[in-house]
Design an enzyme around this catalytic site. Structure first.
Site, PDB file in Angstrom:
ATOM      1  CB  SER A  70      -0.912  -0.008   1.233  1.00 55.70           C
ATOM      2  OG  SER A  70      -1.830   1.060   1.200  1.00 55.70           O
ATOM      3  CG  ASP A  71       2.973   4.833  -1.536  1.00 53.88           C
ATOM      4  OD1 ASP A  71       3.898   4.630  -0.730  1.00 53.88           O
ATOM      5  OD2 ASP A  71       2.835   5.902  -2.157  1.00 53.88           O
ATOM      6  CB  THR A  72      -0.934   7.148   1.741  1.00 52.72           C
ATOM      7  OG1 THR A  72      -1.633   5.967   2.138  1.00 52.72           O
ATOM      8  CG2 THR A  72      -1.845   8.350   1.914  1.00 52.72           C
TER       9      THR A  72
END
Length: 189
Positions: A70-72
């Protein structure tokens, strides 16, 4: 849901959120170059990084169950704002967010040796107008130093938010509903 996965993230926030789904998981970190590619748009960047992290876990040998990456990123005026490099960068970032609406994009990806599936969740976040004193006091709290966009909605930075449209959990770092739905889809493929 009792499925077991690997979580390719050192983030304590993602660990806490994933545990809320009732998914068994083992957490580890991957070393991924998070630099944007030339002319890469924020949505493409965040999705590429989530997929890269999940696939990196597979390449490290985590192959007996799906790997979650995941990445934000925080986006304003179509520009990705990373973690603040220093206090001056932080001040510049918070002044841009002050009194404005920005987007938080969080991508989720599941990967195995044979497959990868991902999605991107976009949430609009509006900040109140911030004073110089509020910005400096927040920096001194040490909370914003490791946060995309220089703030954490789940912490002291949450007091700056006047409106949110979308997934709160996505802003924290892992959209619960979308992660669960993506995993179900991934397992049915």
């Amino acid at each position: 849901m009792t499925t077991a996965v690997y979580l390719a993230s050192a983030s304590p926030r993602r660990k806490e959120l994933l545990s809320q789904l009732g998914v068994e998981f083992t957490q580890f970190s991957v070393d991924a170059d998070e630099s944007p590619l030339p002319n890469e748009q924020p949505r493409a960047l965040v999705e590429r990084l989530a997929r890269l992290k999940a696939q990196s876990g597979v390449e490290l040998g985590y192959t007996d169950r799906p790997v979650l990456g995941s990445d934000t990123v925080v986006v304003i005026d179509n520009e990705s704002l990373g973690k603040p490099r220093d206090k001056n960068d932080f001040i510049h970032t918070l002044k841009r967010l002050s009194g404005n609406t920005h987007q938080v994009l969080t991508a989720v990806a599941f990967a195995t040796q044979n497959d990868v599936l991902s999605c991107v969740v976009s949430t609009d976040v509006t900040f109140k107008t911030l004073t110089d004193e509020e910005i400096n006091t927040y920096w001194d709290s040490n909370e914003p130093q490791d946060k995309a966009g220089g703030y954490g909605i789940q912490g002291l930075g949450g007091r700056f938010v006047t409106y949110i449209a979308g997934s709160y959990f996505s802003v924290v770092g892992l959209p619960l509903y979308e992660t669960e739905q993506l995993l179900k889809t991934f397992l049915r493929r």
